[in-house]
Design an enzyme around this catalytic site. Structure first.
Site, PDB file in Angstrom:
ATOM      1  CG  LEU A 428      -1.942  -1.083   1.389  1.00 21.86           C
ATOM      2  CD1 LEU A 428      -2.680  -0.923   2.716  1.00 21.86           C
ATOM      3  CD2 LEU A 428      -2.928  -1.075   0.235  1.00 21.86           C
ATOM      4  CG  ASP A 429       0.314   4.517  -2.766  1.00 28.05           C
ATOM      5  OD1 ASP A 429       1.033   3.666  -3.300  1.00 28.05           O
ATOM      6  OD2 ASP A 429      -0.484   5.228  -3.395  1.00 28.05           O
ATOM      7  CD  GLN A 430       5.759   7.228   3.862  1.00 25.09           C
ATOM      8  OE1 GLN A 430       6.417   7.378   2.830  1.00 25.09           O
ATOM      9  NE2 GLN A 430       6.185   7.716   5.010  1.00 25.09           N
TER      10      GLN A 430
END
Length: 581
Positions: A428-430
């Site tokens: 997942l994106d940060q």
């Protein structure tokens, strides 16, 4: 050394603050359970912007990206002053004139830190030397040469074998009795000689490569040993520093970081951030905080220069309740605004509880969940896999550089007995929160990765877009390409990789709440499909990278559902989490 700055150093004395509402609240629960808050107000933001102008005039502040902050305080006589601070080190220095000094404690372990850093540097140099052994290249070169020789010999033998087979057929048709037996024995002898020649070549190759191979194996064993020693040294130093760092709150209570975060995995740099430094200094000098603002300045892969940010989730947020203890609360501010982005109406819901459910399979509670629950909730765990509810602003896996090592994977590897075997099945994106799936062994990882690659995993995201979207539902198919000059930025490009997202509008009131189902898994796919004019034409709230300018304390994107087949149990698992915004 001037630490307390006058208002006139930053803003015009006529700056109006009447009826101004906070855009963000620094908050935390005191040891007694009371919710304590400190606002970020328009005035504190104006002071911070003035500081940005100062930073912009000096190139030394742009050499490294970091968080800066200001704290508006009130003296005993009612006069207002300003404190300013930076996170970590500024151009290699912890104490800089005009800035709040670091929290006490670092000096106490300075000798141990210097000694450990010297050891770590020596280990680093040895690791580099071991990785760059000239024998490694020699081995590779010799190995390739031997393989080529063996291939040439094998090709020749194959041709000779084919020729012998043809000769045998002819001899069987033309010769009889003794003559045929002698001729066939000669062909068999030729085959045996070729086999002996092949074995001799392999033996010679092995003899030439074996010394190099043994040397490389010894070097690799030393590499593993050094890495383990380096990890232990780093942990020891961190433990010493966390025991030495002492924070003081407005009740006069002082505790070490180790006491404040017992048993948890503290990220590197805990205690060195702006907010703790500012609040600790104010508490120890009898200064009353009125408002605070933090912003990023300098280069970054995931933060935008000049943007305001809230307390970092892992380093600062766990300390806020303690640091604010004893600080009188200010009823003049409307606390209800704390749960809404600036300009939002009541339809953007208050952050909910961490209720987590696992549908179609019983939730097996982890033995270490009590340790992780505040910062890294485990929503499902068995002997093969782990699912966590990743908070925003935390990496899924460690980044390339030393300041980007804190991540879900790194924490689990440090906390679990079998941690080094864990790998992330996807990412997942940060900035994105939600369900992240990790495997506990190679076979499970391979099977889960295969499901993701074959698009057999059903993923559902929820987002709040920064404006109104007219379409009720549909599909967005846009090719995405990562611009190497603007990483991690993605853009729509005909030469890019195909991507497909289904969407459904859930609610509209000021903003638009949307459910996204991505059928492909491209980097920033949902964010680009939402923001691009060829998609929904409306960036996700808090997505500065793709054009959102509305005030928000986070990216409003959450991975709320994940449905997949358990690789070992062969059951369909449907994991769900509540959307926290």
């Amino acid at each position: 050394m001037v630490i307390l700055h006058t208002l006139s150093d930053f803003i015009d004395g006529n700056y109006a603050i009447a009826n101004s509402s906070p855009s963000y609240w620094y908050e935390g629960h005191s040891p007694h359970g009371e919710l304590l808050r400190l606002p970020r107000t328009p005035m504190s933001e104006a002071i911070a912007r003035s500081l940005m102008q100062h930073l912009a005039r000096d190139e030394s502040y742009s050499r490294e990206g970091k968080m800066y902050g200001i704290l508006l305080i009130e003296l005993a006589n009612g006069e207002q002053r300003i404190l300013k601070a930076f996170s970590g080190l500024l151009n290699g220095c912890s104490a800089v004139e005009g800035w709040v000094p670091p929290i006490p404690g670092r000096d106490e372990c300075a000798l141990a830190e210097a000694r450990t850093l010297a050891q770590l540097d020596a280990m680093k140099q040895e690791l580099i030397t071991l990785k760059q052994l000239k024998e490694r290249q020699e081995y590779e070169t010799l190995y390739r040469q031997h393989e080529q020789q063996l291939q040439i010999l094998s090709d020749r033998y194959r041709d000779c074998k084919h020729q012998r087979q043809e000769k045998r057929q002819i001899l069987c048709q033309t010769l009889t009795a003794v003559a045929l037996t002698v001729a066939l024995e000669q062909l068999d002898e030729e085959s045996r000689r070729e086999g002996i020649e092949r074995r001799m070549l392999k033996r010679q190759q092995s003899q030439a490569l074996q010394p190099l191979k043994q040397l490389i194996e010894t070097a690799d064993a030393r590499l593993r040993e050094l890495k383990q020693q380096r990890k232990q040294l780093s942990r020891q130093l961190q433990a010493q520093m966390h025991a030495a760092y002492s924070l003081t709150n407005f009740s006069g209570q002082s505790l070490s970081l180790q006491q404040l975060m017992p048993g948890g995995s503290m990220p590197t740099g805990t205690g060195d951030c702006c907010a703790p430094k500012l609040l600790h200094y104010a508490a120890t000098h009898g200064l009353k905080p009125l408002a605070m603002a933090e912003f990023w300045w300098g280069a970054s892969q995931d933060k935008i220069q000049g943007e305001f940010y809230g307390a970092c989730l892992e380093r600062c947020q766990p300390l806020m309740g303690f640091l604010l203890s004893g600080l009188p609360q200010m009823p003049t501010y409307n606390a209800a605004k704390q749960t809404k982005p600036a300009g939002a109406d009541g339809q953007i819901s208050k952050p909910g509880s961490a209720d987590l459910v696992c549908v179609a399979a019983p939730l097996r509670v982890s033995a270490i969940e009590t340790t992780l629950t505040r910062s890294l909730p485990i929503i499902y765990e068995d002997e093969w896999l782990i699912a966590v509810n990743k908070p925003p602003d935390l990496l899924s896996v460690p980044g390339r550089y030393s300041d980007r090592q804190d991540s879900v994977l790194a924490r689990l590897r440090n906390l679990l007995p079998d941690g080094m075997e864990i790998t992330a099945a996807h990412r997942l994106d940060q900035e994105t929160s939600g369900i992240l799936l990790l495997a506990r062994n190679r076979q499970t990882h391979r099977q889960l990765s295969c499901q993701f690659q074959l698009r057999q995993v059903h993923k559902v995201y929820e987002a709040v877009l920064s404006g109104l979207v007219t379409a009720d539902s549909g599909a967005i198919a846009l090719p995405l390409w990562g611009d190497p000059n603007r990483r991690p930025y993605q853009k729509v490009d005909e030469q890019g990789k195909p991507s497909l997202t289904h969407f459904r509008v859930m609610a509209r009131q000021g903003y638009t709440r949307v459910e996204f189902i991505p059928l492909t898994g491209r980097t920033h796919q949902i964010r680009v499909h939402a923001a691009d004019a060829k998609g929904l034409g409306m960036p996700i709230l808090g997505d500065r990278l793709y054009g959102c300018r509305a005030e928000a304390n986070r990216l409003h994107l959450h991975a709320k559902e994940l449905r997949f087949e358990h690789p070992q149990l062969r059951e369909t698992f449907h994991l769900q989490t509540k959307t926290p915004f």
